[in-house]
Scaffold this motif. Structure first.
Motif, PDB file in Angstrom:
ATOM      1  N   LEU A   4       0.830  -1.208   0.000  1.00  0.00           N
ATOM      2  CA  LEU A   4       0.000   0.000   0.000  1.00  0.00           C
ATOM      3  C   LEU A   4       0.866   1.260   0.000  1.00  0.00           C
ATOM      4  N   ALA A   5       1.887   1.263   0.849  1.00  0.00           N
ATOM      5  CA  ALA A   5       2.793   2.412   0.913  1.00  0.00           C
ATOM      6  C   ALA A   5       3.549   2.583  -0.404  1.00  0.00           C
ATOM      7  N   ALA A   6       3.974   1.484  -1.004  1.00  0.00           N
ATOM      8  CA  ALA A   6       4.717   1.545  -2.270  1.00  0.00           C
ATOM      9  C   ALA A   6       3.849   2.087  -3.399  1.00  0.00           C
ATOM     10  N   LEU A   7       2.569   1.741  -3.403  1.00  0.00           N
ATOM     11  CA  LEU A   7       1.662   2.295  -4.409  1.00  0.00           C
ATOM     12  C   LEU A   7       1.565   3.812  -4.259  1.00  0.00           C
ATOM     13  N   GLY A   8       1.544   4.285  -3.023  1.00  0.00           N
ATOM     14  CA  GLY A   8       1.532   5.722  -2.775  1.00  0.00           C
ATOM     15  C   GLY A   8       2.794   6.398  -3.268  1.00  0.00           C
ATOM     16  N   VAL A   9       3.937   5.784  -2.974  1.00  0.00           N
ATOM     17  CA  VAL A   9       5.222   6.314  -3.450  1.00  0.00           C
ATOM     18  C   VAL A   9       5.245   6.341  -4.977  1.00  0.00           C
ATOM     19  N   LEU A  10       4.702   5.296  -5.590  1.00  0.00           N
ATOM     20  CA  LEU A  10       4.680   5.196  -7.053  1.00  0.00           C
ATOM     21  C   LEU A  10       3.877   6.332  -7.673  1.00  0.00           C
ATOM     22  N   VAL A  11       2.685   6.583  -7.161  1.00  0.00           N
ATOM     23  CA  VAL A  11       1.830   7.632  -7.731  1.00  0.00           C
ATOM     24  C   VAL A  11       2.488   9.001  -7.586  1.00  0.00           C
ATOM     25  N   SER A  12       3.046   9.274  -6.414  1.00  0.00           N
ATOM     26  CA  SER A  12       3.699  10.578  -6.230  1.00  0.00           C
ATOM     27  C   SER A  12       4.935  10.701  -7.130  1.00  0.00           C
ATOM     28  N   ALA A  13       5.670   9.609  -7.311  1.00  0.00           N
ATOM     29  CA  ALA A  13       6.845   9.642  -8.197  1.00  0.00           C
ATOM     30  C   ALA A  13       6.426   9.893  -9.637  1.00  0.00           C
ATOM     31  N   LYS A  14       5.330   9.304 -10.064  1.00  0.00           N
ATOM     32  CA  LYS A  14       4.829   9.528 -11.424  1.00  0.00           C
ATOM     33  C   LYS A  14       4.452  10.990 -11.630  1.00  0.00           C
ATOM     34  N   GLY A  15       4.103  11.679 -10.528  1.00  0.00           N
ATOM     35  CA  GLY A  15       3.798  13.103 -10.607  1.00  0.00           C
ATOM     36  C   GLY A  15       5.022  13.982 -10.411  1.00  0.00           C
ATOM     37  N   ILE A  74      -8.938  -8.165   6.095  1.00  0.00           N
ATOM     38  CA  ILE A  74      -9.705  -7.821   4.895  1.00  0.00           C
ATOM     39  C   ILE A  74      -8.962  -6.785   4.050  1.00  0.00           C
ATOM     40  N   SER A  75      -7.978  -6.136   4.628  1.00  0.00           N
ATOM     41  CA  SER A  75      -7.177  -5.166   3.868  1.00  0.00           C
ATOM     42  C   SER A  75      -6.452  -5.824   2.698  1.00  0.00           C
ATOM     43  N   LEU A  76      -6.223  -7.127   2.792  1.00  0.00           N
ATOM     44  CA  LEU A  76      -5.582  -7.832   1.686  1.00  0.00           C
ATOM     45  C   LEU A  76      -6.422  -7.719   0.423  1.00  0.00           C
ATOM     46  N   PHE A  77      -7.732  -7.854   0.564  1.00  0.00           N
ATOM     47  CA  PHE A  77      -8.636  -7.763  -0.585  1.00  0.00           C
ATOM     48  C   PHE A  77      -8.734  -6.316  -1.076  1.00  0.00           C
ATOM     49  N   ILE A  78      -8.757  -5.378  -0.135  1.00  0.00           N
ATOM     50  CA  ILE A  78      -8.782  -3.958  -0.503  1.00  0.00           C
ATOM     51  C   ILE A  78      -7.519  -3.600  -1.285  1.00  0.00           C
ATOM     52  N   THR A  79      -6.392  -4.124  -0.830  1.00  0.00           N
ATOM     53  CA  THR A  79      -5.109  -3.843  -1.485  1.00  0.00           C
ATOM     54  C   THR A  79      -5.074  -4.409  -2.901  1.00  0.00           C
ATOM     55  N   ALA A  80      -5.615  -5.618  -3.081  1.00  0.00           N
ATOM     56  CA  ALA A  80      -5.653  -6.226  -4.419  1.00  0.00           C
ATOM     57  C   ALA A  80      -6.448  -5.356  -5.387  1.00  0.00           C
ATOM     58  N   VAL A  81      -7.556  -4.812  -4.908  1.00  0.00           N
ATOM     59  CA  VAL A  81      -8.379  -3.924  -5.743  1.00  0.00           C
ATOM     60  C   VAL A  81      -7.609  -2.636  -6.055  1.00  0.00           C
ATOM     61  N   LEU A  82      -6.898  -2.116  -5.059  1.00  0.00           N
ATOM     62  CA  LEU A  82      -6.173  -0.854  -5.239  1.00  0.00           C
ATOM     63  C   LEU A  82      -5.004  -0.991  -6.210  1.00  0.00           C
ATOM     64  N   VAL A  83      -4.373  -2.158  -6.250  1.00  0.00           N
ATOM     65  CA  VAL A  83      -3.291  -2.378  -7.218  1.00  0.00           C
ATOM     66  C   VAL A  83      -3.819  -2.192  -8.637  1.00  0.00           C
TER      67      VAL A  83
END
Length: 294
Positions: free
Chosen positions: A19-30, A135-144
Motif C-alpha cells: 500500500l505504501a509503495a503504491l503511494g510512493v509510485l503515484v507521487s513519483a509519477k507526478g 480484509i485489507s488484503l482484498f482492498i489492497t488487491a483492488v487498489l493495485v
C-alpha cells in the motif's frame, strides 16, 4: 518451516508495504520524490488506532486513516510544491515531526511513552493455504488494479505522468502542473494512511512508538527496484515481505544473532538497489518545477 505458514506471513508483512509503495509510485509519477511516506504511515496508524479506541469500530479507524494521510501529504506537498523546498529534506523532516507528535500524543491519550491500549482489529478471514488475513488484503488487491488503471488508462493519470516526465511540456499545452502534483500527493497520502492502518488495526491491534520501523523507506526502495511498474511493485514488496517472514522464523530456529536477521530485508533491498539503480524513474522526479526553469 511450512510453506503455507511462510506465505501467510509474507502476505501479512507485505500488504502494508505494498500500500505504501503504491503511494510512493503515484507521487513519483507526478514528479515528487516522496521520502515522507514513513511519517505518512505512522500518522495513519496512530489515527486509525485513536478512532478505533474512541468508537470501538476498526473499520472507522481504517477510514479515518485516509483523511489523516491526505492531510499529512497535503502539508508535505505545500512545502515541496508551493514552497519549492528540497523534496528529500522536506520529506525526512516531516517524518521526524510526526515521530515527535505521535510520541507526545501517546502520552496525552494513553499516558504511555511506548504503547497504546489494545483496540479491536479489522475483520480477519481464514483462507485456504494462505492462513488468516486481514480484509485489507482484498482492498489492497483492488487498489493495485485501480492504481494501474488510473496511471495507464485515464486522461488524468496520463496528465500526472506527463507532469512527472516533462512538466514544462505539460504546462505548455495547458496542464496545470501544481494541480496534478497535488492530486498525486492526495492519492499517495490516502494509500500511505491505509498502509499505516493495516499495520496498526489490521495486524497488531494497538499503536507502538515508531511502529513503522522504516517501512516507508523500504516502500520507496521497492518502487525503485520494480522500475516504477505497478505490477512489479507487487512482486518486490511481497519479496521483501517474504524476507521479513523468513527472518522472523529463523530467529526461533537458527543460532544466528537476531540483529543480523533483522537487517536481512534491508540488506537485500540495499544490494538490489546498488545493482539495479534508479534508471527508470520519471525524468522530472525530485526536481522543483518553476515556469521557465526547464
Amino acid at each position: 518451516m511450512e510453506l503455507s505458514t511462510l506465505i501467510s506471513s509474507m502476505l501479512r508483512l507485505g500488504t502494508p508495504l505494498l500500500l505504501a509503495a503504491l503511494g510512493v509510485l503515484v507521487s513519483a509519477k507526478g514528479g515528487i520524490v516522496n521520502m515522507g511516506m514513513e511519517g505518512n504511515m505512522l500518522f495513519g496508524a496512530f489515527m486509525s488506532v485513536y478512532v478505533t479506541y474512541l468508537t470501538g469500530q476498526p473499520m472507522l479507524g481504517l477510514l479515518a486513516s485516509i483523511p489523516a494521510g491526505i492531510i499529512y501529504s497535503l502539508i508535505l506537498g505545500a512545502f515541496i510544491i508551493k514552497g519549492r523546498g528540497h523534496q528529500v529534506v522536506c520529506g525526512l523532516g516531516l517524518n521526524f515531526v510526526v515521530i515527535g507528535c505521535t510520541t507526545v500524543l501517546l502520552s496525552v491519550v494513553w499516558n504511555s511513552s511506548g504503547y497504546s491500549t489494545d483496540v479491536p482489529r479489522l475483520p480477519q478471514v481464514k483462507l485456504p493455504f494462505l492462513g488468516q488475513q486481514s480484509i485489507s488484503l482484498f482492498i489492497t488487491a483492488v487498489l493495485v488494479v485501480a492504481v494501474w488503471f488510473f496511471l495507464e488508462k485515464t486522461n488524468t493519470g496520463l496528465r500526472v505522468r506527463s507532469v512527472g516526465e516533462n512538466p514544462a511540456a505539460a504546462d505548455s499545452v495547458g496542464v496545470d502542473v501544481v494541480k496534478y502534483q497535488f492530486l498525486a500527493m492526495v492519492i499517495a497520502g490516502a494509500l500511505g494512511g491505509l498502509a499505516g492502518a493495516e499495520l496498526a488495526v489490521g495486524q497488531m491491534g494497538y499503536f507502538i512508538k515508531q511502529m513503522t520501523a522504516s517501512k516507508g523507506f523500504l516502500a520507496y526502495s521497492a518502487v525503485i527496484f520494480a522500475g516504477y511498474n505497478p505490477y512489479a511493485v507487487v512482486l518486490t514488496t511481497m519479496f521483501i515481505g517474504l524476507l521479513d517472514a523468513v527472518q522472523m522464523r529463523a530467529q526461533t530456529m537458527l543460532n544466528i544473532p537476531g540483529q543480523f536477521l533483522l537487517m536481512l530485508p534491508y540488506l537485500v533491498t540495499l544490494l538490489a538497489l546498488i545493482f539495479v539503480g534508479d534508471k527508470k524513474k520519471p525524468k522530472a522526479a525530485g526536481k522543483t518545477y518553476v515556469r521557465g526553469s526547464f
